[in-house]
Design a protein around this motif. Structure first.
Motif, mmCIF file in Angstrom:
data_model
loop_
_atom_site.group_PDB
_atom_site.id
_atom_site.type_symbol
_atom_site.label_atom_id
_atom_site.label_comp_id
_atom_site.label_asym_id
_atom_site.label_seq_id
_atom_site.Cartn_x
_atom_site.Cartn_y
_atom_site.Cartn_z
ATOM 1 N N ALA A 1 -20.872 -7.991 67.429
ATOM 2 C CA ALA A 1 -21.272 -8.768 66.254
ATOM 3 C C ALA A 1 -22.685 -9.309 66.390
ATOM 4 N N ALA A 2 -23.176 -9.420 67.631
ATOM 5 C CA ALA A 2 -24.558 -9.865 67.846
ATOM 6 C C ALA A 2 -25.560 -8.753 67.568
ATOM 7 N N HIS A 3 -25.061 -7.504 67.569
ATOM 8 C CA HIS A 3 -25.950 -6.362 67.331
ATOM 9 C C HIS A 3 -25.316 -5.387 66.333
ATOM 10 N N LEU B 1 -10.543 -4.891 56.357
ATOM 11 C CA LEU B 1 -11.816 -4.596 57.001
ATOM 12 C C LEU B 1 -11.768 -5.082 58.448
ATOM 13 N N GLY B 2 -11.868 -4.158 59.399
ATOM 14 C CA GLY B 2 -11.941 -4.535 60.800
ATOM 15 C C GLY B 2 -10.733 -5.311 61.297
ATOM 16 N N GLU B 3 -10.968 -6.119 62.335
ATOM 17 C CA GLU B 3 -9.922 -6.916 62.964
ATOM 18 C C GLU B 3 -10.370 -8.369 63.042
ATOM 19 N N ARG B 4 -9.438 -9.238 63.452
ATOM 20 C CA ARG B 4 -9.788 -10.648 63.663
ATOM 21 C C ARG B 4 -10.411 -10.781 65.051
ATOM 22 N N ALA C 1 -18.604 -2.849 55.754
ATOM 23 C CA ALA C 1 -18.427 -4.104 55.021
ATOM 24 C C ALA C 1 -19.081 -4.072 53.635
ATOM 25 N N ALA C 2 -20.336 -3.653 53.573
ATOM 26 C CA ALA C 2 -21.034 -3.641 52.279
ATOM 27 C C ALA C 2 -20.394 -2.638 51.320
ATOM 28 N N ALA C 3 -19.981 -1.487 51.866
ATOM 29 C CA ALA C 3 -19.329 -0.481 51.020
ATOM 30 C C ALA C 3 -18.013 -1.001 50.452
ATOM 31 N N VAL C 4 -17.248 -1.719 51.276
ATOM 32 C CA VAL C 4 -15.977 -2.284 50.803
ATOM 33 C C VAL C 4 -16.222 -3.258 49.672
ATOM 34 N N ALA C 5 -17.196 -4.157 49.853
ATOM 35 C CA ALA C 5 -17.498 -5.153 48.816
ATOM 36 C C ALA C 5 -17.886 -4.479 47.501
ATOM 37 N N GLN C 6 -18.731 -3.465 47.590
ATOM 38 C CA GLN C 6 -19.169 -2.772 46.378
ATOM 39 C C GLN C 6 -18.053 -1.921 45.778
ATOM 40 N N SER D 1 -18.486 -6.218 65.191
ATOM 41 C CA SER D 1 -18.874 -5.733 63.862
ATOM 42 C C SER D 1 -17.966 -4.543 63.543
ATOM 43 N N PRO D 2 -17.252 -4.576 62.413
ATOM 44 C CA PRO D 2 -16.195 -3.580 62.174
ATOM 45 C C PRO D 2 -16.720 -2.169 61.937
ATOM 46 N N GLY D 3 -15.846 -1.210 62.266
ATOM 47 C CA GLY D 3 -16.193 0.185 62.026
ATOM 48 C C GLY D 3 -15.162 0.920 61.184
ATOM 49 N N HIS D 4 -14.205 0.168 60.647
ATOM 50 C CA HIS D 4 -13.118 0.817 59.897
ATOM 51 C C HIS D 4 -12.650 -0.096 58.774
ATOM 52 N N ALA D 5 -12.289 0.517 57.640
ATOM 53 C CA ALA D 5 -11.779 -0.260 56.497
ATOM 54 C C ALA D 5 -10.902 0.629 55.624
ATOM 55 N N ILE D 6 -9.993 -0.013 54.902
ATOM 56 C CA ILE D 6 -9.164 0.672 53.904
ATOM 57 C C ILE D 6 -9.153 -0.166 52.628
ATOM 58 N N VAL D 7 -9.353 0.502 51.510
ATOM 59 C CA VAL D 7 -9.243 -0.147 50.193
ATOM 60 C C VAL D 7 -8.184 0.596 49.396
#
Length: 385
Positions: A196-198, A239-242, A206-211, A247-253
């Protein structure tokens, strides 16, 4: 209430309560099917088949001479919704309840079986179908693929659905589209996890999910005309995990697409898929998708609706014609694509809890009206030959 059904009401109500306690989700209706099979065996059908499309059951009752072949259909499955009613027949299955009234539909069809056992149709054949997996849209398709079903030459098919918000015993009809077509869309986006720092060292969706959520929700506004009813409802996004260091690399919508027209639904599917593919490409993501729980529009044949209306008049039941289709979906639409037929509504109370609500429970008092309607539909068709 007709004197023919009155003697059976106590038994049918008790059956409905047993089925309510046994509530089983789509594809897992084994105990429900066993209970129905035992009941039908006592009615001595001319043919009884089990295990169709999973746990489906067919029972046929033949008249003395050749004539029309009618299919009457009900559903076996319950929903993954807790049963919050406080009764002595509350569901014993944790988190599962008959919140769409399929227990009542089965009781009605078993009442038809009781009356057919005592009084076969004058001619032709009546086949009762207890169908699995209606709630996922898969059961009707599986039944239609069965050789034992395909071997039947069916002239008509009929089904009912109970309707909260309508007066008890009211018959609700609509020529043409009765209930909507719908399908679920799952979009999986894969990038690359990073610290998450890099985040720049990975590829985050994340941005793709939001859009994508925003774009799906806007599709009806920008891609359908004023006279085309369409709906895209985002029902789940992950999106990702807790993990606050990742920084997440996977998502499902996931979204549900809904229209009143099968062709329009196909166009809606293409547009949503194009949007998802475009966003995946923009953000350098791999994408996979799947279509789940497909429901065709339930389209009523005009002749079948006329038969329902005549039956309601003969049963002295109030008729209400709905001006617009119902926005929920029913996989009976797969049958009406293949066989002339119709679905009608049966009111269970104007102040009754809604379908799929935790406090919903079927209204036992309308079992008699459902049975009598189906019996009169049989009589209307047999009398016409």
């Amino acid at each position: 209430m007709s004197s023919k059904i009155a003697p059976h009401m106590q038994e049918l109500t008790a059956l409905r309560h047993r089925l309510h306690q046994k509530a089983e989700v789509s594809g897992q209706e084994s105990e429900t099917a066993e209970c129905i099979g035992d009941f039908l065996s006592d009615t001595a059908p001319d043919e009884l088949r089990t295990g169709l499309g999973g746990h489906g059951i067919l029972a046929s009752y033949k008249g003395e001479s050749e004539g029309p072949h009618l299919l009457l259909r009900c559903e076996l499955d319950a929903l993954p919704i807790p049963d919050k009613i406080e009764t002595d027949y509350q569901s014993k299955a944790e988190g599962v309840g008959h919140k769409c009234g399929h227990d009542g539909h089965m009781a009605i069809m078993c009442g038809v079986a009781k009356l057919l056992a005592a009084d076969r149709p004058a001619s032709g054949t009546v086949t009762l179908l207890f169908q699995p997996a209606e709630e996922t849209g898969e059961g009707a398709l599986k039944i239609l693929e069965e050789e034992a079903f395909q071997a039947r030459s069916l002239d008509y098919c009929f089904a009912l659905h109970n309707l909260p918000g309508h007066g008890k015993h009211q018959i609700v009809v609509r020529p043409g589209v009765f209930a909507a077509a719908s399908v679920g869309l799952e979009v999986e986006l894969r990038g690359q996890t990073a610290h998450a720092a890099h985040p720049e060292e990975g590829v985050s969706p994340a941005a793709a999910v939001a859009q994508l959520i925003e774009a799906f929700s806007a599709v009806p506004q920008f891609y359908s005309s004023l006279d085309q009813a369409t709906k895209v409802t985002v029902i789940n996004a992950v999106l990702g995990e807790r993990a606050f260091g990742t920084s997440p690399g996977h998502a499902i919508v996931r979204a549900t697409l809904r229209t009143y027209d099968d062709e329009l639904l196909s166009d809606l599917q293409r547009r949503c898929l194009t949007i998802a593919e475009g966003l995946a490409q923009t953000y350098g993501l791999d994408m996979a998708h799947s279509w789940v729980e497909p429901f065709a529009a339930t389209t009523n044949d005009a002749r079948a609706v006329d038969i329902i209306c005549r039956a309601a008049e003969d049963c002295d039941l109030e008729i209400s014609e709905k001006q617009t289709p119902f926005s929920w979906s029913e996989d009976f639409g797969h049958f009406t694509q293949e066989i002339p037929g119709a679905m009608f509504g049966l009111g269970i109370g104007s102040e009754h809890p809604a379908l799929h609500a935790e406090q919903y429970d079927f209204e036992d008092a309308v079992i008699s009206s459902g049975v009598l309607m189906f019996m009169q539909i049989i009589k209307e068709i047999v009398s016409k030959g």
